[in-house]
Motif scaffolding. Structure first.
Motif, PDB file in Angstrom:
ATOM      1  N   GLY A 160       0.811  -1.221   0.000  1.00 54.85           N
ATOM      2  CA  GLY A 160       0.000   0.000   0.000  1.00 54.85           C
ATOM      3  C   GLY A 160       0.837   1.261   0.000  1.00 54.85           C
ATOM      4  O   GLY A 160       0.917   1.982   1.002  1.00 54.85           O
ATOM      5  N   GLY A 161       1.455   1.558  -1.139  1.00 55.05           N
ATOM      6  CA  GLY A 161       2.356   2.691  -1.220  1.00 55.05           C
ATOM      7  C   GLY A 161       1.736   4.009  -0.815  1.00 55.05           C
ATOM      8  O   GLY A 161       2.395   4.852  -0.204  1.00 55.05           O
ATOM      9  N   ASP A 162       0.451   4.229  -1.121  1.00 61.41           N
ATOM     10  CA  ASP A 162      -0.211   5.466  -0.713  1.00 61.41           C
ATOM     11  C   ASP A 162      -0.090   5.688   0.792  1.00 61.41           C
ATOM     12  O   ASP A 162       0.122   6.815   1.250  1.00 61.41           O
ATOM     13  N   LEU A 163      -0.222   4.609   1.546  1.00 62.76           N
ATOM     14  CA  LEU A 163      -0.175   4.701   2.999  1.00 62.76           C
ATOM     15  C   LEU A 163       1.265   4.746   3.506  1.00 62.76           C
ATOM     16  O   LEU A 163       1.610   5.552   4.375  1.00 62.76           O
ATOM     17  N   LEU A 164       2.101   3.880   2.970  1.00 63.06           N
ATOM     18  CA  LEU A 164       3.475   3.766   3.445  1.00 63.06           C
ATOM     19  C   LEU A 164       4.251   5.050   3.197  1.00 63.06           C
ATOM     20  O   LEU A 164       5.018   5.503   4.059  1.00 63.06           O
ATOM     21  N   LEU A 165       4.065   5.652   2.022  1.00 65.57           N
ATOM     22  CA  LEU A 165       4.780   6.886   1.708  1.00 65.57           C
ATOM     23  C   LEU A 165       4.239   8.078   2.492  1.00 65.57           C
ATOM     24  O   LEU A 165       4.895   9.122   2.572  1.00 65.57           O
ATOM     25  N   ALA A 166       3.049   7.922   3.077  1.00 63.19           N
ATOM     26  CA  ALA A 166       2.490   8.953   3.961  1.00 63.19           C
ATOM     27  C   ALA A 166       2.893   8.721   5.412  1.00 63.19           C
ATOM     28  O   ALA A 166       2.493   9.489   6.293  1.00 63.19           O
ATOM     29  N   GLY A 167       3.655   7.660   5.679  1.00 63.42           N
ATOM     30  CA  GLY A 167       4.131   7.377   7.024  1.00 63.42           C
ATOM     31  C   GLY A 167       3.170   6.610   7.891  1.00 63.42           C
ATOM     32  O   GLY A 167       3.361   6.534   9.110  1.00 63.42           O
ATOM     33  N   LEU A 168       2.139   5.996   7.301  1.00 67.00           N
ATOM     34  CA  LEU A 168       1.177   5.238   8.082  1.00 67.00           C
ATOM     35  C   LEU A 168       1.607   3.785   8.232  1.00 67.00           C
ATOM     36  O   LEU A 168       2.198   3.204   7.311  1.00 67.00           O
TER      37      LEU A 168
END
Length: 304
Positions: A248-256
């Motif tokens: 889930g790159g959207d989440l991982l790159l947002a630091g989640l």
């Protein structure tokens, strides 16, 4: 053994029924009655990816094998190619082979429909679709069929593609327009779908407080369609924690951290609908959803 082409596969998987089948499969998985390992990603020459997704319950087993080859559109070929075999779980007898890309498109859109039915503060609102490919089209159809969506805006980096999808929406009886910038449309839309292959954000917000976003295009840890600040402003629900933790790159790159900061859809199904948002549903896909499609399409053929 019977082979089902794209048209016949689609006919076996109506969006509303498939959304219900996915919900039932998630319940079965929570009870240990349906199982699936995390999918296998195997690199292919030219930057492509081979995806292998098995799953089974007490009656049906499936294995979906699809390739994602970014260079295919330039070769006149679909981005996704593949098939899904459906077996009788007790005997191993093949019940049929479904068109893999059609299964993928329809079960992903049906999953987003299920999430919108569960999580969208205003599921009757207007829709913005970012992207104009197969997944964008499937999501537009699913929201029309399952939510009765009447108004849609379409954005694509290729304006002709956006207009073609808007024309398809008008053919479904919707009020539809292609837009040159998704930003102004966000002010009017309660429902948003991002369905692109972009590795960098295409949705920058700001979102309405009653917005529901289904982010389905990014399926690797280094891909993100939704800007990090938009992700962090949302309540986040995921299709599966393990899948989004890995892909889930959207989440991982947002630091989640999906295990700490996100709610699995299976848990949200039994909770009250949120009165306000924004809510982000992140989906990377899982073989359990393919199993739901196999159960719906050919489960009756298992004969038990």
């Amino acid at each position: 053994m019977e082979f089902y082409d794209a048209g016949r596969t689609a006919a076996l998987l109506p969006y509303e029924a498939l959304a219900d089948a996915i919900a039932a499969t998630l319940v079965d998985a929570a009870r240990g009655l349906a199982t699936a390992p995390e999918r296998i990603h195997h690199p292919l020459a030219g930057g492509g990816t081979l995806l292998v997704m098995p799953a089974a319950d007490e009656r049906v087993a499936v294995n979906k094998l699809v390739s994602v080859c970014p260079g295919n559109p330039g070769r006149g070929l679909p981005l996704l190619l593949g098939s899904m075999t459906v077996l009788d779980a007790a005997t191993g007898r093949c019940l049929g082979v479904l068109d893999g890309p059609t299964v993928t498109a329809r079960r992903t859109a049906a999953l987003s429909l299920l999430a919108a039915r569960t999580l969208a503060p205003r599921p009757e609102g207007a829709l913005l679709v970012v992207g104009a490919g197969v997944q964008a089209r499937a999501h537009l159809e699913a929201m029309r069929e399952g939510l009765g969506t009447r108004r849609v805006f379409v954005f694509s980096r290729t304006p002709a593609h956006a207009e073609a999808l808007a024309a398809h929406a008008r053919g479904l009886g919707m009020e539809a327009a292609a837009v040159a910038d998704p930003g102004p449309a966000l002010e009017r839309c309660d429902l948003v779908v991002t369905a692109t292959g972009s590795r960098t954000p295409v949705l920058h917000g700001p979102l309405r407080r009653d917005a529901f976003v289904a982010a389905v295009g990014a399926f690797k840890a280094d891909m993100a369609e939704v800007a990090p600040e938009v992700v962090r402003a949302c309540r986040v629900v995921v299709d599966t924690v393990a899948g989004c933790a890995a892909e889930g790159g959207d989440l991982l790159l947002a630091g989640l951290d999906p295990a700490r900061d996100c709610t699995p859809l299976a848990e949200a199904l039994g909770a009250p609908r949120p009165l306000e948002g924004p809510v982000l549903f992140k989906s990377v896909g899982h073989a359990l959803f393919d199993l739901a499609a196999g159960r719906l399409a050919l489960g009756h053929a298992a004969g038990r």
